[in-house]
Design a protein around this motif. Structure first.
Motif, PDB file in Angstrom:
ATOM      1  N   VAL A   1       2.150  -3.866 -13.918  1.00 57.93           N
ATOM      2  CA  VAL A   1       0.607  -4.500 -13.793  1.00 57.93           C
ATOM      3  C   VAL A   1       0.420  -6.020 -13.983  1.00 57.93           C
ATOM      4  O   VAL A   1       0.909  -6.715 -15.212  1.00 57.93           O
ATOM      5  CB  VAL A   1      -0.419  -3.756 -14.903  1.00 57.93           C
ATOM      6  N   GLY A   2       0.027  -6.592 -12.822  1.00 57.17           N
ATOM      7  CA  GLY A   2      -0.208  -7.998 -13.000  1.00 57.17           C
ATOM      8  C   GLY A   2      -1.479  -8.389 -12.688  1.00 57.17           C
ATOM      9  O   GLY A   2      -1.781  -9.356 -11.790  1.00 57.17           O
ATOM     10  N   GLY A   3      -2.490  -7.933 -13.388  1.00 47.63           N
ATOM     11  CA  GLY A   3      -3.979  -8.319 -13.244  1.00 47.63           C
ATOM     12  C   GLY A   3      -4.861  -7.225 -12.808  1.00 47.63           C
ATOM     13  O   GLY A   3      -4.452  -6.262 -12.111  1.00 47.63           O
ATOM     14  N   LEU A   4      -6.017  -7.005 -13.149  1.00 45.32           N
ATOM     15  CA  LEU A   4      -7.077  -6.109 -12.759  1.00 45.32           C
ATOM     16  C   LEU A   4      -8.406  -6.635 -12.935  1.00 45.32           C
ATOM     17  O   LEU A   4      -8.666  -7.699 -13.439  1.00 45.32           O
ATOM     18  CB  LEU A   4      -6.926  -4.908 -13.715  1.00 45.32           C
ATOM     19  N   ALA A   5      -9.168  -6.045 -11.861  1.00 48.04           N
ATOM     20  CA  ALA A   5     -10.662  -6.343 -11.813  1.00 48.04           C
ATOM     21  C   ALA A   5     -11.606  -5.161 -11.594  1.00 48.04           C
ATOM     22  O   ALA A   5     -11.105  -3.943 -11.422  1.00 48.04           O
ATOM     23  CB  ALA A   5     -10.688  -7.499 -10.943  1.00 48.04           C
TER      24      ALA A   5
ATOM     25  N   VAL B   1     -12.075   0.006  -9.580  1.00 51.64           N
ATOM     26  CA  VAL B   1     -11.115  -0.451 -10.136  1.00 51.64           C
ATOM     27  C   VAL B   1     -10.119  -1.047  -9.016  1.00 51.64           C
ATOM     28  O   VAL B   1      -9.739  -0.643  -8.034  1.00 51.64           O
ATOM     29  CB  VAL B   1     -10.143   0.562 -10.889  1.00 51.64           C
ATOM     30  N   ILE B   2      -9.957  -2.424  -9.373  1.00 52.96           N
ATOM     31  CA  ILE B   2      -8.771  -3.032  -8.349  1.00 52.96           C
ATOM     32  C   ILE B   2      -7.650  -3.620  -9.572  1.00 52.96           C
ATOM     33  O   ILE B   2      -7.905  -3.897 -10.426  1.00 52.96           O
ATOM     34  CB  ILE B   2      -9.571  -4.375  -7.908  1.00 52.96           C
ATOM     35  N   ILE B   3      -6.515  -3.259  -8.842  1.00 51.54           N
ATOM     36  CA  ILE B   3      -5.453  -3.484  -9.501  1.00 51.54           C
ATOM     37  C   ILE B   3      -4.565  -4.148  -8.895  1.00 51.54           C
ATOM     38  O   ILE B   3      -3.927  -4.006  -7.608  1.00 51.54           O
ATOM     39  CB  ILE B   3      -4.868  -2.083 -10.096  1.00 51.54           C
ATOM     40  N   ASN B   4      -3.323  -4.925  -9.437  1.00 50.36           N
ATOM     41  CA  ASN B   4      -2.123  -5.482  -8.955  1.00 50.36           C
ATOM     42  C   ASN B   4      -1.035  -4.767  -9.708  1.00 50.36           C
ATOM     43  O   ASN B   4      -0.738  -4.756 -10.905  1.00 50.36           O
ATOM     44  CB  ASN B   4      -1.955  -7.055  -8.805  1.00 50.36           C
TER      45      ASN B   4
ATOM     46  N   PHE C   1      -4.258  -6.978 -19.797  1.00 52.05           N
ATOM     47  CA  PHE C   1      -5.664  -7.442 -19.044  1.00 52.05           C
ATOM     48  C   PHE C   1      -6.564  -6.729 -19.328  1.00 52.05           C
ATOM     49  O   PHE C   1      -6.624  -5.620 -19.602  1.00 52.05           O
ATOM     50  CB  PHE C   1      -4.664  -7.347 -17.417  1.00 52.05           C
ATOM     51  N   LEU C   2      -7.778  -7.434 -18.994  1.00 47.97           N
ATOM     52  CA  LEU C   2      -9.040  -7.359 -19.523  1.00 47.97           C
ATOM     53  C   LEU C   2      -9.922  -7.666 -18.378  1.00 47.97           C
ATOM     54  O   LEU C   2      -9.895  -8.621 -17.858  1.00 47.97           O
ATOM     55  CB  LEU C   2      -9.362  -7.729 -20.861  1.00 47.97           C
ATOM     56  N   SER C   3     -10.973  -6.770 -18.122  1.00 51.63           N
ATOM     57  CA  SER C   3     -12.225  -6.907 -16.869  1.00 51.63           C
ATOM     58  C   SER C   3     -13.432  -6.647 -17.658  1.00 51.63           C
ATOM     59  O   SER C   3     -13.010  -5.220 -18.174  1.00 51.63           O
ATOM     60  CB  SER C   3     -11.697  -6.556 -15.657  1.00 51.63           C
ATOM     61  N   ALA C   4     -14.396  -6.892 -17.159  1.00 55.95           N
ATOM     62  CA  ALA C   4     -15.757  -6.271 -17.779  1.00 55.95           C
ATOM     63  C   ALA C   4     -16.577  -6.181 -16.723  1.00 55.95           C
ATOM     64  O   ALA C   4     -16.752  -6.829 -15.492  1.00 55.95           O
ATOM     65  CB  ALA C   4     -16.254  -7.098 -18.926  1.00 55.95           C
ATOM     66  N   LYS C   5     -17.558  -5.050 -16.670  1.00 56.65           N
ATOM     67  CA  LYS C   5     -18.519  -4.772 -15.707  1.00 56.65           C
ATOM     68  C   LYS C   5     -19.998  -4.805 -16.335  1.00 56.65           C
ATOM     69  O   LYS C   5     -20.001  -3.683 -17.111  1.00 56.65           O
ATOM     70  CB  LYS C   5     -18.267  -3.698 -14.774  1.00 56.65           C
ATOM     71  N   PRO C   6     -20.980  -5.967 -16.400  1.00 54.81           N
ATOM     72  CA  PRO C   6     -22.044  -5.401 -17.188  1.00 54.81           C
ATOM     73  C   PRO C   6     -22.984  -4.665 -16.608  1.00 54.81           C
ATOM     74  O   PRO C   6     -22.864  -4.327 -15.262  1.00 54.81           O
ATOM     75  CB  PRO C   6     -22.842  -6.992 -17.185  1.00 54.81           C
TER      76      PRO C   6
ATOM     77  N   PHE D   1       5.564 -11.374  -9.751  1.00 57.82           N
ATOM     78  CA  PHE D   1       4.873 -11.364 -10.989  1.00 57.82           C
ATOM     79  C   PHE D   1       3.572 -11.800 -11.080  1.00 57.82           C
ATOM     80  O   PHE D   1       3.139 -12.978 -11.001  1.00 57.82           O
ATOM     81  CB  PHE D   1       5.693 -11.943 -12.072  1.00 57.82           C
ATOM     82  N   GLY D   2       2.583 -11.179 -11.215  1.00 51.69           N
ATOM     83  CA  GLY D   2       1.132 -11.248 -11.306  1.00 51.69           C
ATOM     84  C   GLY D   2       0.592 -12.076 -12.451  1.00 51.69           C
ATOM     85  O   GLY D   2       1.051 -11.524 -13.708  1.00 51.69           O
ATOM     86  N   SER D   3      -0.186 -13.131 -12.279  1.00 54.18           N
ATOM     87  CA  SER D   3      -0.807 -13.861 -13.375  1.00 54.18           C
ATOM     88  C   SER D   3      -2.180 -13.366 -13.706  1.00 54.18           C
ATOM     89  O   SER D   3      -2.710 -13.079 -14.972  1.00 54.18           O
ATOM     90  CB  SER D   3      -0.764 -15.256 -13.234  1.00 54.18           C
ATOM     91  N   PHE D   4      -2.873 -13.246 -12.590  1.00 51.21           N
ATOM     92  CA  PHE D   4      -4.256 -12.744 -12.828  1.00 51.21           C
ATOM     93  C   PHE D   4      -5.045 -12.261 -11.645  1.00 51.21           C
ATOM     94  O   PHE D   4      -4.457 -12.389 -10.570  1.00 51.21           O
ATOM     95  CB  PHE D   4      -5.139 -13.632 -13.387  1.00 51.21           C
TER      96      PHE D   4
END
Length: 415
Positions: free
Chosen positions: A49-53, A60-63, A297-302, A87-90
């Motif tokens: 896993v190299g980033g998520l959103a 969910v969006i994932i590398n 990795f961390l992502s938020a949806k308000p 290698f994913g950074s973000f």
């Protein structure tokens, strides 16, 4: 980097591989967690896993596995493929919600990937890039909407760079001398930047010496004009932090993934400005009942409501990746529990005949939508139909059984 059909991808990906260890969390009351996706923890680093959103629609969006993919209702869809893997950074959502920005550290490339059409467009290069954040629309002047990336600096340490959408041109250095390693960053709604320095240990005490530093929107606006900031120009909000890998704002609080190297177990930590930026554990990872592994990795949806117990999905969500790079890797989604009063279908804090009327009106007379459908599921059978109104009328006027919990007080639905 081609777009392939959702059906073909669904056949390739399902079923998901089982976890080798049981994942659970020490989680505060009033929140719930599900872990819907697991991955190959023994895969090479470039396939981890190299980033998520999270998209604006909550997708969910994932590398992972050399692919950037989005999970839609009809199934997962590959947006871009990298072969060999990188290698994913973000992985960061664009402010307009139409694209994600993906970066990798092997060639230092930064790509823009459109959610509707797919394909990875090379847009910038920053050496050993680490994290990225966009200034919000409410930021002053030309700062609004600008992208900023942490990466290798011109000095021996690291820097914050301005995204310029041109891989052939040097980027403007915004902050220099950050720390031995790049750190996570995020913006608040006013355009102030929050950065955690990374990789620091106090040589005298051996304790973590990472800091949470804030730079004002005004400082950043001046730096865009060429007045490069030093890391010492920011306001130090907290010291002796440890291992925060990703950072995001949600409902007026900072949340960060903690790798757990000092504490012995990964966690999501919450940093509360109203309490002097004190840091506490929001969720601590457990593997087979023992602390361990890392939150990465961390992502938020308000949401339209506060990220607080009782607000349910309207309170938004946190999406985090976890793993130990041995036998467990996956994603977890954290949401507030929903508190409601069963039978109160019109949301007036009372249970009476008007609630039965509102259900009948909604079902058969194009009445107003029910604000909390779980409350209108009066017989708790998982369906919203005429039987719910009949159940309530039977209880109110014929001595029938009372609605199942939560009743007669507001609370969470039984698990």
């Amino acid at each position: 980097m081609n777009l392939i059909s959702p059906l073909a991808l669904s056949i390739l990906l399902l079923p998901l591989s089982p976890l080798a260890a049981q994942v659970s969390y020490q989680l505060g009351a009033g929140f719930q967690v599900e872990s819907p996706y697991s991955y190959d923890a023994a895969a090479p680093f470039e396939l981890q896993v190299g980033g998520l959103a999270i998209s604006r629609q909550g997708e969910v969006i994932i590398n992972e596995g050399g692919e950037v993919r989005i999970h839609r209702e009809e199934g997962p869809l590959v947006l871009a493929t990298f072969s060999p893997g990188v290698f994913g950074s973000f992985l960061v959502m664009d402010p307009d919600g139409r694209s994600v920005w993906f970066a990798e550290s092997s060639e230092h490339n930064i790509y823009r990937i459109a959610l509707e059409t797919g394909g990875a467009e090379l847009v910038d290069r920053i050496e050993f890039n680490f994290d990225m954040a966009f200034a919000p629309a409410g930021a002053p002047g030309e700062l609004a909407g600008k992208g900023f990336i942490t990466g290798l600096g011109n000095s021996p340490e690291n820097s914050l760079w301005l995204l310029d959408d041109d891989p052939g041109q040097p980027n403007i250095e915004i902050i220099t001398g950050i720390s031995p390693f790049s750190g996570p960053l995020t913006f608040d709604d006013e355009g102030n930047l929050y950065l955690v320095t990374s990789g620091l240990t106090d040589s005298r005490t051996g304790l973590p010496a990472e800091k949470l530093v804030r730079f004002s929107a005004g400082q950043l606006a001046e730096a865009i004009s060429g007045n490069t900031l030093q890391s010492s120009d920011g306001d130090v909000l907290r010291t002796e932090m440890a291992g925060l890998y990703n950072l995001t704002w949600l409902d007026g609080r900072l949340y960060g993934t903690n790798l757990g190297f000092q504490s012995g177990g990964g966690s999501i930590d919450v940093i509360d400005p109203e309490r002097g930026f004190t840091q506490a554990s929001f969720a601590r990872l457990e593997l087979d009942g023992e602390t361990g592994g890392s939150m990465i990795f961390l992502s938020a949806k308000p949401g339209p409501a506060d990220f607080e117990p009782g607000s349910g999905q309207a309170g938004g969500s946190l999406l985090a990746s976890y793993g130990n790079y041995v036998d467990v890797s996956g994603l977890s989604l954290f949401t507030p529990e929903l508190f409601f009063l069963r039978g109160d279908s019109n949301h007036d804090n009372e249970v009476d005949i008007s609630d039965a009327v509102s259900i009948i009106s909604y079902l058969f007379l194009d009445g107003l939508a029910l604000q909390t459908e779980q409350a209108a599921d009066i017989n708790a059978d998982g369906a919203l139909d005429l039987a719910d109104a009949v159940y309530l009328l039977n209880f109110l006027y014929r001595g029938g059984p009372q609605p199942p919990t939560p009743f007669p007080q507001t609370g969470a639905a039984p698990r």
